[in-house]
Design an enzyme around this catalytic site. Sequence first.
Site, PDB file in Angstrom:
ATOM      1  N   CYS A   1       0.911  -1.080   0.009  1.00 15.26           N
ATOM      2  CA  CYS A   1      -0.065  -0.156  -0.027  1.00 15.26           C
ATOM      3  C   CYS A   1       0.942   1.148   0.075  1.00 15.26           C
ATOM      4  CB  CYS A   1      -1.083   0.060   1.273  1.00 15.26           C
ATOM      5  SG  CYS A   1      -1.726   1.406   1.542  1.00 15.26           S
TER       6      CYS A   1
ATOM      7  N   ASP B   1       0.022  -6.171   0.478  1.00 13.81           N
ATOM      8  CA  ASP B   1      -1.383  -6.352  -0.477  1.00 13.81           C
ATOM      9  C   ASP B   1      -1.108  -7.621  -1.350  1.00 13.81           C
ATOM     10  OD1 ASP B   1      -3.157  -4.171   0.437  1.00 13.81           O
ATOM     11  OD2 ASP B   1      -1.902  -2.845  -0.964  1.00 13.81           O
TER      12      ASP B   1
ATOM     13  N   VAL C   1       6.933 -12.640 -24.489  1.00 13.53           N
ATOM     14  CA  VAL C   1       7.621 -12.472 -23.020  1.00 13.53           C
ATOM     15  C   VAL C   1       7.845 -13.920 -22.614  1.00 13.53           C
ATOM     16  CG1 VAL C   1       5.352 -12.622 -21.695  1.00 13.53           C
ATOM     17  CG2 VAL C   1       7.328 -11.621 -20.802  1.00 13.53           C
ATOM     18  N   GLU C   2       9.090 -13.941 -21.946  1.00 13.39           N
ATOM     19  CA  GLU C   2       9.763 -15.305 -21.346  1.00 13.39           C
ATOM     20  C   GLU C   2       9.224 -15.455 -20.190  1.00 13.39           C
ATOM     21  OE1 GLU C   2      11.476 -17.760 -19.361  1.00 13.39           O
ATOM     22  OE2 GLU C   2      12.441 -15.851 -19.137  1.00 13.39           O
ATOM     23  N   SER C   3       8.519 -16.450 -19.730  1.00 18.96           N
ATOM     24  CA  SER C   3       7.801 -16.729 -18.553  1.00 18.96           C
ATOM     25  C   SER C   3       8.953 -16.527 -17.237  1.00 18.96           C
ATOM     26  CB  SER C   3       7.348 -18.000 -18.565  1.00 18.96           C
ATOM     27  OG  SER C   3       8.253 -19.247 -18.664  1.00 18.96           O
TER      28      SER C   3
ATOM     29  N   HIS D   1      -3.870  -0.876  -6.094  1.00 14.01           N
ATOM     30  CA  HIS D   1      -4.064  -2.170  -7.124  1.00 14.01           C
ATOM     31  C   HIS D   1      -4.185  -1.531  -8.402  1.00 14.01           C
ATOM     32  CE1 HIS D   1      -5.684  -3.668  -3.152  1.00 14.01           C
ATOM     33  NE2 HIS D   1      -4.272  -3.994  -3.160  1.00 14.01           N
ATOM     34  N   GLU D   2      -4.993  -0.747  -8.844  1.00 10.06           N
ATOM     35  CA  GLU D   2      -5.142  -0.124 -10.020  1.00 10.06           C
ATOM     36  C   GLU D   2      -4.071   0.362 -10.978  1.00 10.06           C
ATOM     37  OE1 GLU D   2      -8.608   0.961  -7.208  1.00 10.06           O
ATOM     38  OE2 GLU D   2      -6.460   1.005  -7.339  1.00 10.06           O
TER      39      GLU D   2
END
Length: 159
Positions: free
Chosen positions: A54, A61, A76-78, A95-96
């Site tokens: 936060c 969070d 994208v490589e994992s 979060h947004e």
Amino acid sequence: MRTENELQGVTLLGNQHVQYSDNYNPDVLETFPNKHPENEYLVTFNCPEFTTLCPKTGQPDFGHIYISYIPREKMVESKSLKLYLFSFRNHGDFHEDCVNIIMKDLVKLMDPKYLEVTGYFMPRGGISIYPFANYADDAHQELKKQRLFEQFKAATNRN
């Protein structure tokens, strides 16, 4: 089988000495060439242990992040994605913001045809937050609108 040339930008996979950054670090993201750019197909990642802080209280969070995309030339490589998501561990943002940052970083990295990021965050103070962000190129604008509408509809029908 992939050639060495195709794997040139993949340095983290198989590397036993990888440094795990716990501060936001988009530079860790790596790509490899899509061998099937003529196909429309979906790649989905599920990160059930996403953690951030936060920005006001510094409290942790916890969330569940889903990333889905239709690739163009790069993917994208994992392992690099895992390290990137882990780098949010000490990042203080709402979060947004996290969901939008992830979306923008991946769009910049790959230039996909379509990409969406959904976050399902655990309740804090009795409230859960489920942010959704998506991107589409010109050919996938209808999909972008449809998926946003579906997310809105699902969110308003939750009990």
